[in-house]
Scaffold this active site. Structure first.
Site, mmCIF file in Angstrom:
data_model
loop_
_atom_site.group_PDB
_atom_site.id
_atom_site.type_symbol
_atom_site.label_atom_id
_atom_site.label_comp_id
_atom_site.label_asym_id
_atom_site.label_seq_id
_atom_site.Cartn_x
_atom_site.Cartn_y
_atom_site.Cartn_z
ATOM 1 N N ARG A 1 0.900 -1.143 0.092
ATOM 2 C CA ARG A 1 0.002 -0.064 0.029
ATOM 3 C C ARG A 1 0.967 1.455 -0.115
ATOM 4 O O ARG A 1 0.038 2.424 0.021
ATOM 5 C CB ARG A 1 -0.907 -0.042 1.209
ATOM 6 C CG ARG A 1 -1.988 -1.138 1.333
ATOM 7 C CD ARG A 1 -2.735 -1.075 2.595
ATOM 8 N NE ARG A 1 -1.949 -1.000 3.525
ATOM 9 C CZ ARG A 1 -2.255 -1.415 4.731
ATOM 10 N NH1 ARG A 1 -3.439 -1.347 5.020
ATOM 11 N NH2 ARG A 1 -1.352 -1.453 6.025
ATOM 12 N N ASP A 2 2.234 1.057 -0.073
ATOM 13 C CA ASP A 2 2.993 2.315 -0.003
ATOM 14 C C ASP A 2 4.267 2.355 -0.945
ATOM 15 O O ASP A 2 5.389 2.222 -0.375
ATOM 16 C CB ASP A 2 3.531 2.589 1.491
ATOM 17 C CG ASP A 2 4.189 3.921 1.842
ATOM 18 O OD1 ASP A 2 3.939 4.806 0.799
ATOM 19 O OD2 ASP A 2 5.157 3.708 2.763
ATOM 20 N N ILE A 3 3.974 1.954 -2.091
ATOM 21 C CA ILE A 3 5.039 1.968 -3.065
ATOM 22 C C ILE A 3 5.804 3.124 -3.477
ATOM 23 O O ILE A 3 4.623 4.282 -3.715
ATOM 24 C CB ILE A 3 4.739 1.135 -4.480
ATOM 25 C CG1 ILE A 3 4.206 -0.292 -4.072
ATOM 26 C CG2 ILE A 3 5.735 1.223 -5.412
ATOM 27 C CD1 ILE A 3 3.531 -1.004 -5.226
#
Length: 104
Positions: free
Chosen positions: A100-102
């Site tokens: 969820r945090d690329i």
């Protein structure tokens, strides 16, 4: 302490943090060996610390590379990096891992 559970806020916070760390270690072990990811060689646990023994990446991360190149890279280099990133995401998704945090 919480009257219902007997746990203090700090105990709960540490437990949640440890759970998250162990989850990350588990996920790293699943994708271990894929060329798009740093290899995890070992996990060493001491009474107060957990150490991850990861592959050494001499070029650093993407941000380090951009700084070294003074933020001037060609479109071909950008496409190459994006393809690596997308292959990594594809591998993760094939294993039912969703990030969820690329970020670059």
């Amino acid at each position: 302490p919480d009257l219902a559970t007997g746990q203090s806020y700090i105990e709960t916070e540490v437990h949640e943090e440890l759970t998250q760390i162990l989850r990350e270690v588990y996920l790293l072990s699943i994708i271990n060996g894929a060329p798009e990811f740093s290899r995890l060689f070992d996990v060493v646990v001491s009474p107060k610390t957990l150490y991850l023994v990861l592959e050494y990446l001499s070029a650093g991360n993407f941000y380090d590379y951009l700084r070294m190149k003074n933020h001037a890279i060609s479109e071909n280099q950008i496409m190459s990096f994006m393809m690596q990133l997308l292959r990594g995401v594809s591998i993760m998704h094939s294993l039912k891992i969703y990030h969820r945090d690329i970020k670059p």
